[in-house]
Design a protein around this motif. Sequence first.
Motif, PDB file in Angstrom:
ATOM      1  N   ALA A 259       1.017  -1.110   0.004  1.00 19.13           N
ATOM      2  CA  ALA A 259      -0.050  -0.136  -0.150  1.00 19.13           C
ATOM      3  C   ALA A 259       0.910   1.155   0.044  1.00 19.13           C
ATOM      4  N   GLN A 260       0.407   2.405  -0.570  1.00 22.26           N
ATOM      5  CA  GLN A 260       1.063   3.625  -0.686  1.00 22.26           C
ATOM      6  C   GLN A 260       0.359   4.416  -0.001  1.00 22.26           C
ATOM      7  N   SER A 261       0.838   4.867   1.270  1.00 12.44           N
ATOM      8  CA  SER A 261      -0.079   5.790   2.321  1.00 12.44           C
ATOM      9  C   SER A 261       0.701   6.408   3.455  1.00 12.44           C
ATOM     10  N   ARG A 262       0.235   7.353   4.023  1.00  8.57           N
ATOM     11  CA  ARG A 262       0.665   7.923   5.372  1.00  8.57           C
ATOM     12  C   ARG A 262       0.306   6.861   6.673  1.00  8.57           C
ATOM     13  N   LEU A 263       1.103   6.466   7.537  1.00 10.81           N
ATOM     14  CA  LEU A 263       0.642   5.627   8.372  1.00 10.81           C
ATOM     15  C   LEU A 263       1.087   5.899   9.876  1.00 10.81           C
ATOM     16  N   ALA A 264       0.170   5.822  10.771  1.00 12.09           N
ATOM     17  CA  ALA A 264       0.684   6.130  12.102  1.00 12.09           C
ATOM     18  C   ALA A 264       1.560   5.063  12.697  1.00 12.09           C
ATOM     19  N   PHE A 265       2.239   5.411  13.802  1.00  7.44           N
ATOM     20  CA  PHE A 265       3.231   4.243  14.565  1.00  7.44           C
ATOM     21  C   PHE A 265       2.173   3.523  15.214  1.00  7.44           C
ATOM     22  N   GLU A 266       2.588   2.021  15.400  1.00  8.14           N
ATOM     23  CA  GLU A 266       1.691   1.356  16.160  1.00  8.14           C
ATOM     24  C   GLU A 266       2.448   0.702  17.304  1.00  8.14           C
ATOM     25  N   SER A 267       3.804   1.427  17.531  1.00  8.05           N
ATOM     26  CA  SER A 267       4.557   0.891  18.780  1.00  8.05           C
ATOM     27  C   SER A 267       5.167   2.150  19.034  1.00  8.05           C
ATOM     28  N   GLN A 268       5.857   1.956  20.079  1.00  4.42           N
ATOM     29  CA  GLN A 268       7.004   3.001  20.523  1.00  4.42           C
ATOM     30  C   GLN A 268       8.065   2.907  19.726  1.00  4.42           C
TER      31      GLN A 268
END
Length: 378
Positions: A259-268
């Motif tokens: 996928a090509q997108s902006r993603l938030a961090f899912e961990s520290q």
Amino acid sequence: MITTAPRGAKIIVLVLIASLVAACGLPRGGPSKRQIFSGSVLEQGDAFIVSVNDRVTRATGIVPALGFSEELINAAPVGADTIRPGDTLGLTIYENVEDGLLASAGQNASVINEVQVDGAGFIFVPYAGRIRAAGNSPNRLREIITERLDAQTPDPQVVVRRLAGDGATVSVLGNVGAQGVYPIERSNRMLTSMLATAGGVSAVPEIAQVTLVRGNATEKVWLLDLYKQPRLDIALRNDDRILVEEDSRSFTALGATGAQSRLAFESQTLSAIEAIAQVGGLNSSLADPTGVFVFRNEPEFIARQVLDRDDLIGTQRFAYVLDLTEPNGVFIARDFVVRDGDTVYVTEAPFVTWSKTISSLTGSLGNVGAVSQLVEGG
């Protein structure tokens, strides 16, 4: 009589035609590996192209340092009995005479409800005058009032009680069950217990951050660290503001990924391998595993460490290269830390460009025979 060109000539012509088509600009998801390397400072570009190894991962492995200062950690809990400005008190004064100073006729006790502690911390008691209540416990305030009244009425007995409406409060906002202003009581004098009072945290625990604002100071900690490190469960003070929110860091994934997108961090912490997995992995029909790039602007002190140079001034552009086909490539990618604002880009495999070229010539992938007929002229 029809003559046919030698097979070698056919291939040469085919390659020339393919090169010509490729040069005209075939559609692709982004720059090729060769084009990225052409932007290196070694090629008069403005970016440093760096192959990632163990030394680079150590130099760039920086994660947000969250935690409370020693001043907050060492602050003792406020006594639950300590009177503060804004508290509401109730007084009962017993007099050892039938006709007392304060009691009604025929009674020896006077009840004074809802005595408000003013902003300066004082209360007013008839015949005792203006008394400082803030900073004292109800028992100590009882002794002070008794001493003041003792000269006015014989052997007075005073009862001081705190009523509902504690003046010491904390504001809790953000991703909690119930935002609001809560009194500091014996049961919630610590940060985690106050969060529980507010209905608990509704944000994803792995990326939830707790910000405490006290006066002009603002400090932040990871929610999970509050439970892993009990010393971070600090004592609260009047007018503290608590904000619970999810981590706002993000990265952008482009190129031959799922996928090509902006993603938030899912961990520290987020490694390059985890970032790739978060977007669905490499596209098996497009991706070049030797051309995984991480683009970022590095601050001066990190840039100097990575390049082992002391002549760099200011923020520098970097393109870090990961080759997943190397024996330790996956381990390196697992250790390389992705940071806020990074762009993870995966180039297309050379074969993809060739396939697109053939497709543009023949209308179907791999139909080289059609091109041979064109070369033969029949």
